[in-house]
Design a protein around this motif. Structure first.
Motif, PDB file in Angstrom:
ATOM      1  N   PRO A  14      49.032   4.794  69.381  1.00  0.00           N
ATOM      2  CA  PRO A  14      49.738   6.021  68.984  1.00  0.00           C
ATOM      3  C   PRO A  14      50.956   6.315  69.863  1.00  0.00           C
ATOM      4  O   PRO A  14      51.950   6.851  69.367  1.00  0.00           O
ATOM      5  N   GLU A  15      50.891   5.943  71.135  1.00  0.00           N
ATOM      6  CA  GLU A  15      52.034   6.194  72.027  1.00  0.00           C
ATOM      7  C   GLU A  15      53.225   5.300  71.741  1.00  0.00           C
ATOM      8  O   GLU A  15      54.294   5.480  72.329  1.00  0.00           O
ATOM      9  N   ASP A  16      53.086   4.333  70.857  1.00  0.00           N
ATOM     10  CA  ASP A  16      54.217   3.522  70.412  1.00  0.00           C
ATOM     11  C   ASP A  16      55.022   4.214  69.313  1.00  0.00           C
ATOM     12  O   ASP A  16      56.078   3.724  68.914  1.00  0.00           O
ATOM     13  N   SER A  29      61.741  12.911  74.120  1.00  0.00           N
ATOM     14  CA  SER A  29      61.873  11.937  75.197  1.00  0.00           C
ATOM     15  C   SER A  29      63.228  11.266  75.153  1.00  0.00           C
ATOM     16  O   SER A  29      63.911  11.288  74.131  1.00  0.00           O
ATOM     17  N   GLN A  30      63.581  10.640  76.274  1.00  0.00           N
ATOM     18  CA  GLN A  30      64.823   9.880  76.313  1.00  0.00           C
ATOM     19  C   GLN A  30      64.615   8.513  75.672  1.00  0.00           C
ATOM     20  O   GLN A  30      63.496   7.995  75.614  1.00  0.00           O
ATOM     21  N   ARG A  31      65.720   7.928  75.236  1.00  0.00           N
ATOM     22  CA  ARG A  31      65.658   6.573  74.702  1.00  0.00           C
ATOM     23  C   ARG A  31      65.314   5.621  75.839  1.00  0.00           C
ATOM     24  O   ARG A  31      65.879   5.707  76.934  1.00  0.00           O
ATOM     25  N   GLU A  32      64.378   4.699  75.561  1.00  0.00           N
ATOM     26  CA  GLU A  32      63.958   3.744  76.587  1.00  0.00           C
ATOM     27  C   GLU A  32      64.069   2.323  76.067  1.00  0.00           C
ATOM     28  O   GLU A  32      63.923   2.067  74.866  1.00  0.00           O
ATOM     29  N   GLY A  65      68.585  -6.467  72.206  1.00  0.00           N
ATOM     30  CA  GLY A  65      67.372  -5.757  72.577  1.00  0.00           C
ATOM     31  C   GLY A  65      66.916  -4.694  71.618  1.00  0.00           C
ATOM     32  O   GLY A  65      67.567  -4.410  70.598  1.00  0.00           O
ATOM     33  N   TRP A  66      65.785  -4.135  71.960  1.00  0.00           N
ATOM     34  CA  TRP A  66      65.166  -3.058  71.203  1.00  0.00           C
ATOM     35  C   TRP A  66      64.900  -1.880  72.138  1.00  0.00           C
ATOM     36  O   TRP A  66      64.428  -2.063  73.268  1.00  0.00           O
ATOM     37  N   PHE A  67      65.204  -0.696  71.636  1.00  0.00           N
ATOM     38  CA  PHE A  67      64.974   0.549  72.354  1.00  0.00           C
ATOM     39  C   PHE A  67      64.147   1.459  71.446  1.00  0.00           C
ATOM     40  O   PHE A  67      64.063   1.228  70.237  1.00  0.00           O
ATOM     41  N   ARG A  68      63.573   2.493  72.043  1.00  0.00           N
ATOM     42  CA  ARG A  68      62.853   3.466  71.217  1.00  0.00           C
ATOM     43  C   ARG A  68      63.010   4.852  71.808  1.00  0.00           C
ATOM     44  O   ARG A  68      63.253   5.015  73.010  1.00  0.00           O
TER      45      ARG A  68
END
Length: 118
Positions: free
Chosen positions: A87-89, A43-46, A35-38
């Motif tokens: 931008p929110e990415d 912010s917390q990692r999601e 998977g991929w997280f950001r």
């Protein structure tokens, strides 16, 4: 220390596309998830995109229809195709492989910056 190697991040304008790559040092035969997280500043990692070992992909609601996770088994690589970026990415993106065989473990990439300008 990161065990997976990520590439493909960078700066892109709103509406643009990027493809992230994440390569493992060896073959992955069985896994719980890929998977991929950001993680954005403050912010917390999601979780962004997840491919489950039993089959099926899942996505965060915020990226559904825009992001796609894929895998090239021969290259030991997973990808995250990101379209219509917003931008929110903007965040640091991390790949993860939760491996069952040949060597069990929870492996992470080093993180790669994705910045979307408005």
């Amino acid at each position: 220390q990161a065990q997976l190697v990520e590439s493909g991040g960078g700066l892109v304008e709103t509406g643009g596309s990027l493809r992230l790559s994440c390569t493992a040092p060896g073959r992955v035969f069985r896994f719980r998830s890929l998977g991929w997280f950001r993680q954005a500043p403050g912010s917390q990692r999601e979780s962004v995109a997840l491919r489950k070992g039993g089959g099926g992909d899942s996505y965060a609601d915020s990226v559904k229809g825009r992001f796609t996770i894929s895998r090239d088994t021969a290259k030991n690589t997973i990808y995250l195709q990101m379209n219509d970026l917003k931008p929110e990415d903007t965040a640091v993106y991390y790949c993860n492989m939760n491996v069952l065989s040949p060597i069990p473990g929870d492996y992470w990439g080093q993180g790669i910056q994705v910045t979307v300008s408005s």
